[in-house]
Design a protein around this motif. Structure first.
Motif, mmCIF file in Angstrom:
data_model
loop_
_atom_site.group_PDB
_atom_site.id
_atom_site.type_symbol
_atom_site.label_atom_id
_atom_site.label_comp_id
_atom_site.label_asym_id
_atom_site.label_seq_id
_atom_site.Cartn_x
_atom_site.Cartn_y
_atom_site.Cartn_z
ATOM 1 N N ILE A 166 0.852 -1.190 0.000
ATOM 2 C CA ILE A 166 0.000 0.000 0.000
ATOM 3 C C ILE A 166 0.889 1.241 0.000
ATOM 4 N N CYS A 169 -3.450 6.011 1.158
ATOM 5 C CA CYS A 169 -4.904 5.894 1.260
ATOM 6 C C CYS A 169 -5.485 7.295 1.189
ATOM 7 N N ILE A 178 -7.572 3.211 -2.027
ATOM 8 C CA ILE A 178 -6.265 2.701 -1.656
ATOM 9 C C ILE A 178 -5.425 2.503 -2.913
ATOM 10 N N PHE A 180 -1.862 1.133 -4.673
ATOM 11 C CA PHE A 180 -0.875 0.091 -4.451
ATOM 12 C C PHE A 180 0.380 0.310 -5.295
ATOM 13 N N ASN A 185 -5.609 0.464 -7.873
ATOM 14 C CA ASN A 185 -6.243 1.062 -6.706
ATOM 15 C C ASN A 185 -7.545 0.330 -6.404
#
Length: 254
Positions: A166, A169, A178, A180, A185
């Motif tokens: 991650i 956020c 979120i 990545f 996402n």
């Protein structure tokens, strides 16, 4: 709604007695069918009586309340946690929208928890879905391991994602987007505050009202009034002026 069949699990007998008395005198419609003081006794009693609701102490000698839940292949009951400890576990409980009572609690707090339980029962559909308790147990297990993962609830079930993957956020109202490391996402129906409570202990920092970042994925910091954190995905995330000092203090630890 039908009568609620409940069990109390707490190693302190005076806590059991106090809760039992509250339920008996102030909470009509709740039938306490058993009270036990250990995980071993609780497993036997739950298997035998199949309660609707378990009032479960978190901290108990030998085995805690979470270890009791791990003994069940399928959890068919709801849980209201009772605890005197505001620790990491409480953050995880809140993240997964489970209910808890912080000792010592009042009759009103108990009644409000029961109202939430009844409302959830009424709104529960017949569709097969992943229990919030099961999501909670997965998060409790994996966030404490070397290769930490988080279970993210979606409309189709769960997505299990290593925490280190991650990048950041981002708040979008009552939802969180979120992002990545693989540039993908995911939109999750949890507010950013709940991710903050769950992930702060694993090197995440809320740099702005709308952003929580993984400090392990930060490449550099750009000076400014608040400044910007340059993330591994190429984004520049604004750092609020009021959080700058705390952010820099935390960032310097890496």
């Amino acid at each position: 709604m039908n009568e609620i069949k409940a069990i109390i699990v707490d190693d302190e007998q005076h806590c059991v007695d106090a809760l039992h008395t509250m339920l008996l005198k102030k909470c009509p419609g709740v039938n306490v069918v058993g009270c036990v003081n250990s995980v071993k006794e609780a497993k036997i009693l739950i298997d035998e009586l199949q309660p609707d609701l378990v009032f479960l102490d978190v901290e108990m000698p030998h085995q805690n309340g979470f270890e009791l839940l791990r003994l069940f292949e399928k959890i068919t009951f709801d849980v209201i946690f009772t605890t005197a400890y505001e620790q990491y576990a409480l953050k995880a409980i809140k993240f997964n929208a489970l209910d808890y009572l912080l000792k010592p609690f009042s009759v009103q707090e108990l009644q409000e928890s029961l109202d939430k339980f009844r409302e959830k029962q009424q709104n529960r559909t017949k569709e097969v879905s992943t229990s919030p308790l099961e999501v909670f147990l997965q998060n409790m297990k994996t966030l404490q391991q070397t290769h930490r993962k988080i279970a993210l609830p979606t409309i189709n079930g769960l997505v299990f994602m290593p925490v280190q993957n991650i990048v950041r956020c981002e708040s979008t109202g009552n939802y969180t987007k979120i992002f990545f490391t693989d540039k993908k996402n995911l939109m999750v129906s949890r507010p950013l505050k709940e991710f903050e409570e769950l992930l702060t202990d694993v090197d995440f920092f809320r740099v702005h009202n709308s952003h929580l970042i993984n400090l392990q994925q930060m490449q550099s910091y750009i000076q400014g009034e608040g400044g910007f954190a340059l993330m591994s995905d190429g984004t520049q995330v604004e750092v609020s002026r009021r959080r700058k000092a705390e952010f820099l203090k935390k960032a310097m630890q890496f």
